[in-house]
Design a protein around this motif. Structure first.
Motif, PDB file in Angstrom:
ATOM      1  N   UNK A 142       0.804  -1.222   0.000  1.00  0.00           N
ATOM      2  CA  UNK A 142       0.000   0.000   0.000  1.00  0.00           C
ATOM      3  C   UNK A 142       0.839   1.275   0.000  1.00  0.00           C
ATOM      4  N   UNK A 143       2.057   1.199   0.518  1.00  0.00           N
ATOM      5  CA  UNK A 143       2.908   2.384   0.532  1.00  0.00           C
ATOM      6  C   UNK A 143       3.219   2.861  -0.892  1.00  0.00           C
ATOM      7  N   UNK A 144       3.229   1.928  -1.841  1.00  0.00           N
ATOM      8  CA  UNK A 144       3.484   2.310  -3.229  1.00  0.00           C
ATOM      9  C   UNK A 144       2.311   3.070  -3.841  1.00  0.00           C
ATOM     10  N   UNK A 145       1.157   3.033  -3.179  1.00  0.00           N
ATOM     11  CA  UNK A 145      -0.038   3.695  -3.693  1.00  0.00           C
ATOM     12  C   UNK A 145      -0.438   4.907  -2.850  1.00  0.00           C
ATOM     13  N   UNK A 146       0.439   5.278  -1.909  1.00  0.00           N
ATOM     14  CA  UNK A 146       0.167   6.462  -1.086  1.00  0.00           C
ATOM     15  C   UNK A 146       0.240   7.713  -1.957  1.00  0.00           C
ATOM     16  N   UNK A 147      -0.578   8.706  -1.643  1.00  0.00           N
ATOM     17  CA  UNK A 147      -0.732   9.875  -2.522  1.00  0.00           C
ATOM     18  C   UNK A 147      -0.059  11.125  -1.985  1.00  0.00           C
ATOM     19  N   UNK A 148       0.734  10.998  -0.939  1.00  0.00           N
ATOM     20  CA  UNK A 148       1.442  12.164  -0.416  1.00  0.00           C
ATOM     21  C   UNK A 148       2.943  11.886  -0.455  1.00  0.00           C
ATOM     22  N   UNK A 149       3.732  12.935  -0.312  1.00  0.00           N
ATOM     23  CA  UNK A 149       5.176  12.777  -0.486  1.00  0.00           C
ATOM     24  C   UNK A 149       5.814  11.955   0.630  1.00  0.00           C
ATOM     25  N   UNK A 179       4.427   9.249   1.771  1.00  0.00           N
ATOM     26  CA  UNK A 179       3.933   7.879   1.542  1.00  0.00           C
ATOM     27  C   UNK A 179       3.244   7.343   2.804  1.00  0.00           C
ATOM     28  N   UNK A 180       2.322   8.137   3.314  1.00  0.00           N
ATOM     29  CA  UNK A 180       1.629   7.816   4.558  1.00  0.00           C
ATOM     30  C   UNK A 180       0.645   6.670   4.355  1.00  0.00           C
ATOM     31  N   UNK A 181       0.666   5.708   5.267  1.00  0.00           N
ATOM     32  CA  UNK A 181      -0.216   4.546   5.137  1.00  0.00           C
ATOM     33  C   UNK A 181      -1.065   4.326   6.389  1.00  0.00           C
ATOM     34  N   UNK A 182      -1.047   5.284   7.313  1.00  0.00           N
ATOM     35  CA  UNK A 182      -1.898   5.156   8.497  1.00  0.00           C
ATOM     36  C   UNK A 182      -2.611   6.475   8.765  1.00  0.00           C
ATOM     37  N   UNK A 183      -3.716   6.394   9.502  1.00  0.00           N
ATOM     38  CA  UNK A 183      -4.509   7.586   9.796  1.00  0.00           C
ATOM     39  C   UNK A 183      -5.239   7.370  11.106  1.00  0.00           C
ATOM     40  N   UNK A 184      -5.660   8.475  11.730  1.00  0.00           N
ATOM     41  CA  UNK A 184      -6.348   8.394  13.017  1.00  0.00           C
ATOM     42  C   UNK A 184      -7.782   7.902  12.832  1.00  0.00           C
ATOM     43  N   UNK A 185      -8.299   7.108  13.750  1.00  0.00           N
ATOM     44  CA  UNK A 185      -9.681   6.643  13.645  1.00  0.00           C
ATOM     45  C   UNK A 185     -10.663   7.742  14.026  1.00  0.00           C
ATOM     46  N   UNK A 186     -11.796   7.815  13.354  1.00  0.00           N
ATOM     47  CA  UNK A 186     -12.860   8.718  13.781  1.00  0.00           C
ATOM     48  C   UNK A 186     -13.308   8.321  15.187  1.00  0.00           C
ATOM     49  N   UNK A 187     -13.629   9.313  15.990  1.00  0.00           N
ATOM     50  CA  UNK A 187     -14.085   9.044  17.350  1.00  0.00           C
ATOM     51  C   UNK A 187     -12.967   8.958  18.365  1.00  0.00           C
ATOM     52  N   UNK A 188     -11.724   9.057  17.887  1.00  0.00           N
ATOM     53  CA  UNK A 188     -10.594   9.010  18.803  1.00  0.00           C
ATOM     54  C   UNK A 188     -10.274   7.602  19.264  1.00  0.00           C
ATOM     55  N   UNK A 191      -5.341   3.442  12.133  1.00  0.00           N
ATOM     56  CA  UNK A 191      -5.877   2.517  11.157  1.00  0.00           C
ATOM     57  C   UNK A 191      -5.073   2.622   9.864  1.00  0.00           C
ATOM     58  N   UNK A 192      -5.091   1.571   9.062  1.00  0.00           N
ATOM     59  CA  UNK A 192      -4.463   1.645   7.756  1.00  0.00           C
ATOM     60  C   UNK A 192      -5.227   2.652   6.901  1.00  0.00           C
ATOM     61  N   UNK A 193      -4.501   3.485   6.211  1.00  0.00           N
ATOM     62  CA  UNK A 193      -5.117   4.537   5.398  1.00  0.00           C
ATOM     63  C   UNK A 193      -5.909   3.905   4.256  1.00  0.00           C
TER      64      UNK A 193
END
Length: 245
Positions: free
Chosen positions: A38-45, A47-56, A61-63
């Motif tokens: 998935x890192x090869x398909x990241x859309x930022x410089x 190559x971010x592959x994780x993100x914060x979950x809604x609700x804290x 979580x995996x992006x």
């Protein structure tokens, strides 16, 4: 057979592809492994592959976008059943391995962090599979265990074609005790019947040991099994021997 693996750590799979039975199967072309990071398909410089979950809450979580894009790329080279290795999945058993081994292609999704967005599961995953009631750091080890189990069932993967058929669970029973040279170890001799050359006596003894071992260690496997006359007689004989000791 082809297995496409969506993973952040494709290098981990060299333990599977370069060693032992599985390594030989890959080398002989019995199974083809392909990796999608998935890192090869990241859309930022970055190559971010994780993100914060809604609700804290703890963890990440995996992006979503890189994950969906890597799954879509894996499916472009022939569609396959998508399996997400997850603690929430159905516990893996021999019956499931046999079913999956009959398919020409699988896509294995290896989760990391706290997991993946439920919408990815709903839209792109066919089933979830778990190794058991525990949590490991990612889906790679679970995927390797599943692939290893599948490869053992592929024709030509094992040196002896009867090996997989005699494994634990192949006939719903655990494997009984086995012995090799020397004849005596720690003042204990191998069972005389195994040295007798009487193939029918050896068959009955091994079946008795399988039934007895399953009865002692995994009685749940016998609970749903209807024993035939010979199996019931051998199990009764095993139990009687246990009581005498």
């Amino acid at each position: 057979m082809r297995v496409d693996i969506v993973t952040l750590f494709p290098e981990m799979f060299t333990a599977l592809s370069e060693y032992g039975v599985t390594g030989r199967a890959v080398g002989q072309g019995l199974v083809e492994l392909a990796y999608w990071n998935p890192r090869d398909y990241a859309r930022d410089r970055h190559r971010t592959v994780d993100d914060r979950p809604f609700g804290g809450g703890p963890g990440m979580l995996m992006k979503t976008a890189p994950l969906l894009d890597s799954l879509a790329a894996a499916q472009q080279e022939g569609r396959g059943r998508v399996i997400y290795l997850s603690p929430q999945g159905r516990r893996l058993d021999h019956e499931t391995v046999v079913r999956l081994a009959s398919m020409p292609k699988l896509v294995l999704l290896c989760g990391r962090y706290q997991g993946v967005d439920q919408r990815v599961i709903d839209s792109a995953v066919d089933e979830e599979v778990s190794l058991g009631d525990f949590v490991i750091s990612g889906g790679e080890l679970a995927a390797m265990a599943l692939i290893d189990a599948i490869i053992r069932l592929l024709p030509g993967a094992l040196g002896d074609e009867d090996s997989a058929g005699s494994d634990s669970f192949a006939d719903g029973l655990l494997l009984g005790p086995e012995y090799t040279r020397p004849r005596e170890v720690a003042r204990e001799e191998a069972p005389e019947v195994l040295l007798s050359g009487d193939h029918e006596a050896i068959r009955r003894w091994r079946l008795m040991q399988k039934l007895g071992t399953t009865w002692r260690r995994r009685p749940d496997l016998l609970a749903g099994r209807e024993l035939n006359e010979e199996e019931q007689r051998l199990l009764d004989e095993y139990r009687a021997g246990m009581n005498e000791n």
